[in-house]
Scaffold this motif. Structure first.
Motif, mmCIF file in Angstrom:
data_model
loop_
_atom_site.group_PDB
_atom_site.id
_atom_site.type_symbol
_atom_site.label_atom_id
_atom_site.label_comp_id
_atom_site.label_asym_id
_atom_site.label_seq_id
_atom_site.Cartn_x
_atom_site.Cartn_y
_atom_site.Cartn_z
ATOM 1 N N GLY A 150 4.704 -23.624 34.320
ATOM 2 C CA GLY A 150 5.923 -24.318 34.694
ATOM 3 C C GLY A 150 7.231 -24.328 34.307
ATOM 4 N N GLY A 151 7.385 -23.696 33.003
ATOM 5 C CA GLY A 151 8.507 -23.589 32.232
ATOM 6 C C GLY A 151 9.218 -22.089 32.794
ATOM 7 N N PRO A 152 10.518 -22.195 32.659
ATOM 8 C CA PRO A 152 11.330 -20.968 32.846
ATOM 9 C C PRO A 152 10.966 -19.542 32.370
ATOM 10 N N TYR A 153 10.350 -19.698 31.137
ATOM 11 C CA TYR A 153 9.926 -18.533 30.404
ATOM 12 C C TYR A 153 8.345 -18.407 30.512
ATOM 13 N N ALA A 154 7.812 -19.065 31.302
ATOM 14 C CA ALA A 154 6.310 -19.023 31.613
ATOM 15 C C ALA A 154 5.545 -17.916 31.696
ATOM 16 N N ASN A 155 6.264 -16.862 32.428
ATOM 17 C CA ASN A 155 5.623 -15.512 32.467
ATOM 18 C C ASN A 155 5.669 -14.800 31.143
ATOM 19 N N PHE A 156 6.443 -15.104 29.962
ATOM 20 C CA PHE A 156 6.246 -14.785 28.777
ATOM 21 C C PHE A 156 4.930 -14.946 27.881
ATOM 22 N N PHE B 259 9.413 -24.982 27.758
ATOM 23 C CA PHE B 259 10.074 -23.623 28.383
ATOM 24 C C PHE B 259 9.133 -22.637 28.461
ATOM 25 N N TYR B 260 8.391 -22.356 27.817
ATOM 26 C CA TYR B 260 7.233 -21.298 27.514
ATOM 27 C C TYR B 260 5.738 -21.505 28.242
ATOM 28 N N ASN C 244 -1.620 -18.855 26.912
ATOM 29 C CA ASN C 244 -0.520 -18.871 27.764
ATOM 30 C C ASN C 244 -0.403 -20.550 27.918
ATOM 31 N N GLY C 245 -1.001 -21.390 27.227
ATOM 32 C CA GLY C 245 -0.603 -22.877 27.585
ATOM 33 C C GLY C 245 -1.535 -23.682 28.451
ATOM 34 N N GLU C 246 -2.372 -22.775 29.209
ATOM 35 C CA GLU C 246 -3.242 -23.492 30.261
ATOM 36 C C GLU C 246 -4.444 -23.871 29.524
ATOM 37 N N ASN C 247 -5.204 -24.771 30.098
ATOM 38 C CA ASN C 247 -6.595 -25.441 29.639
ATOM 39 C C ASN C 247 -6.525 -25.757 28.216
#
Length: 175
Positions: free
Chosen positions: A101-107, A97-98, A73-76
């Motif tokens: 903090g991005g607008p589509y981060a929950n995906f 975006f993904y 998910n882009g963390e760590n």
């Protein structure tokens, strides 16, 4: 008196020689000379070899379950992956975006098919049971299916497919 005339003649000759050399070293002539030297250097200078673009690291095609996809998910400093219609895309280049903090981060790290089809970013569009069956998307109408196909085509144009998404228990069958 001969000495004085001789000395005046010497000084006059010095002045004439100095004026010839001083007329050569005018500011304009110096600028032109510097320009000519720079142009000659630029033309004759060896050009450095072109730098080759850096290759992206190779990604092995993997089989993901909803639970194994979740950490991406882009963390760590993890890459950002998301799934659409069973295909897992590496959307790390679109981290703004993904990613977090991005607008589509929950995906990120999830199956985004239903949310993209419905045009909704709500949490209830995401699969709750990570160990259950995959969303069949059977209740989507034709317009929503077309929207999801449009997203899938956009992802295929921009991002690498790094794997496929299967339900828990099916990953052994797929390999």
């Amino acid at each position: 008196m001969d000495y004085v005339q001789q000395r005046v003649a010497q000084e006059a000759a010095k002045a004439e020689g100095a004026s010839a050399s001083s007329s050569f070293f005018t500011p304009l002539n110096i600028i032109v000379l510097l320009f000519v030297l720079y142009a000659t250097y630029s033309f004759l200078r060896p050009t450095p070899p072109p730098a080759l673009p850096k290759e992206e690291p190779a990604v092995v095609f993997k089989t993901f379950t909803p639970r194994t996809l979740l950490p991406y998910n882009g963390e760590n400093n993890m890459p950002v992956y998301l799934a659409v219609k069973g295909r897992v895309f590496d959307v790390t280049r679109g981290r703004n975006f993904y990613g977090p903090g991005g607008p589509y981060a929950n995906f990120a790290g999830r199956d985004a098919s239903r949310g993209l089809a419905k045009g909704s970013f709500d949490e209830d569009m995401l699969t709750k049971d990570l160990d259950g069956p995959l969303d069949t998307l059977a209740d989507l109408d034709q317009e929503e299916l077309d929207a999801m196909t449009g997203w899938e085509e956009r992802f295929l144009e921009k991002y690498l497919v790094v794997g496929k998404l299967v339900a828990v228990g099916e990953e052994e069958k797929e390999e």
